[in-house]
Design an enzyme around this catalytic site. Structure first.
Site, PDB file in Angstrom:
ATOM      1  N   ASN A 199     -45.134 -80.539 -24.399  1.00  0.00           N
ATOM      2  CA  ASN A 199     -43.883 -80.553 -25.172  1.00  0.00           C
ATOM      3  C   ASN A 199     -44.045 -79.904 -26.550  1.00  0.00           C
ATOM      4  O   ASN A 199     -43.434 -80.336 -27.531  1.00  0.00           O
ATOM      5  CB  ASN A 199     -43.367 -81.988 -25.337  1.00  0.00           C
ATOM      6  CG  ASN A 199     -42.858 -82.573 -24.042  1.00  0.00           C
ATOM      7  OD1 ASN A 199     -42.923 -81.930 -22.999  1.00  0.00           O
ATOM      8  ND2 ASN A 199     -42.367 -83.785 -24.086  1.00  0.00           N
ATOM      9  N   ARG A 216     -47.104 -84.733 -11.902  1.00  0.00           N
ATOM     10  CA  ARG A 216     -46.409 -85.979 -11.626  1.00  0.00           C
ATOM     11  C   ARG A 216     -46.065 -86.070 -10.143  1.00  0.00           C
ATOM     12  O   ARG A 216     -46.125 -85.077  -9.415  1.00  0.00           O
ATOM     13  CB  ARG A 216     -45.156 -86.076 -12.499  1.00  0.00           C
ATOM     14  CG  ARG A 216     -45.480 -86.304 -13.964  1.00  0.00           C
ATOM     15  CD  ARG A 216     -44.270 -86.178 -14.864  1.00  0.00           C
ATOM     16  NE  ARG A 216     -43.781 -84.811 -14.953  1.00  0.00           N
ATOM     17  CZ  ARG A 216     -42.831 -84.413 -15.807  1.00  0.00           C
ATOM     18  NH1 ARG A 216     -42.272 -85.281 -16.641  1.00  0.00           N
ATOM     19  NH2 ARG A 216     -42.441 -83.157 -15.838  1.00  0.00           N
TER      20      ARG A 216
END
Length: 358
Positions: free
Chosen positions: A79, A214
């Site tokens: 991020n 993920r």
């Protein structure tokens, strides 16, 4: 941490409040955590370096299971963390007198040293460093992480403002690190039966093969991250033949995978996003493609994989970018890039005629 304000703003009280918070939350290794508000008071002794990044949907056995929430993502490039802090501090130090900017220069330099220390010998960067375990240890292209680091180090190496304060020896190290990263990006391009294709979101740090992240992110080709890699490679001032071949092959693959006559949206009166027919629509790609079949693939929180986005849960359909438009920018950039090459490879002469997908 805005990076687009006028130069004078970075000497304001508002900017210094952010800068002081950034300096106080720098980890001993030199990086920063993610998703942390920077307009708050400085860190206090004993306060955690990061807020909890635990998923609201966490289950036992998740690929990203967190064992200690306050020690997750403590030093990361996810991020845009660490990268944004370094760029912000560099702007602040440039706006201040030398006597008032020492702490911000020192923290920015320590952040750059952190990035250099975190680089793998092969040129890649993990998502989290010091290593956290799991998929976080993989070479991370997701959300433009590795491209962002390489681009930052390129600016430092070139002494571009506001990085003209960086010492020459650190600029030299940044140049070497960027060169290693650029070579690795070309090497990471997935090949099947000798054909160059695209890149994955994560690649194993040793084998360089695509790996899962993920639960719903498979080890597949990623159109969005591939577009970012392409733009980065096309910005290199003197691409070698291997880099040119990588770009050419990836552009051809993206052209073949473009989806026509369909849009990804949530029509009025419905609660779940879906793919629906819309004649004339284009510039759409699935986020993930199986490397061997080049067919779209979709994942869910239970680690199941699907060949139809309608087969995954409504929560994941609404909460993830399963279809993207970002490759369009890379294809547009390619047109001007290709004309600047001193010698055009034969594969670059093909037209950009739109062909419906099968």
């Amino acid at each position: 941490m805005p990076l687009d304000r006028p130069s004078a703003w970075y000497a304001s009280a508002e900017a210094l409040r952010v800068a002081d918070n950034i300096v106080s939350f720098q980890t001993p290794a030199g990086g920063w955590g993610k998703n942390q508000p920077r307009d708050q008071p400085p860190r206090q002794p004993g306060q955690a370096f990061v807020a909890s990044n635990a998923s609201a949907f966490a289950q036992a056995g998740d690929f990203d299971a967190q064992h200690e929430h306050e020690w997750s993502y403590v030093g990361t490039i996810d991020n845009d963390a660490t990268l944004t802090e370094i760029r912000f501090l560099a702007r602040v130090q440039a706006a201040l007198p030398a006597t008032a900017s020492a702490a911000y220069r020192a923290a920015s330099i320590k952040g750059l040293q952190y990035l250099l220390s975190a680089q793998f010998p092969n040129g890649g960067w993990p998502q989290v460093w010091p290593l956290q375990g799991g998929y976080h240890d993989a070479i991370t292209l997701n959300d433009d992480a590795m491209v962002g680091v390489a681009s930052l180090l390129g600016d430092v190496a070139a002494a571009l403002s506001p990085f003209d304060f960086v010492p020459p020896d650190l600029r030299s190290r940044a140049a070497v690190a960027q060169q290693r990263a650029s070579r690795l990006l070309v090497e990471l391009q997935v090949r099947v039966d000798g054909r160059r294709l695209l890149w994955a979101q994560q690649h194993d740090g040793l084998s360089l093969l695509p790996v899962s992240a993920r639960n719903y992110e498979p080890p597949a080709l990623s159109s969005s991250e591939s577009a970012s890699v392409l733009i980065y490679l096309m910005r290199l001032p003197h691409p070698d033949a291997d880099t040119v071949a990588a770009v050419e092959a990836a552009v051809q693959t993206l052209r073949e995978l473009e989806i026509f006559d369909q849009v990804w949206d949530r029509p009025a009166g419905t609660t779940v996003r879906g793919l629906r027919r819309h004649p004339g629509a284009r510039h759409l790609w699935a986020r993930y493609y199986d490397a061997r079949t080049l067919k779209p693939v979709f994942g869910d929180r239970d680690k199941s994989l699907h060949d139809d986005v309608a087969g995954i849960s409504p929560e994941r359909r609404n909460g993830y970018a399963w279809f993207v438009t970002s490759p369009r920018g890379a294809l547009q950039a390619y047109e001007s890039w290709a004309h600047r090459l001193p010698e055009r490879p034969a594969s670059a002469s093909r037209s950009d005629a739109a062909k419906p997908s099968q």
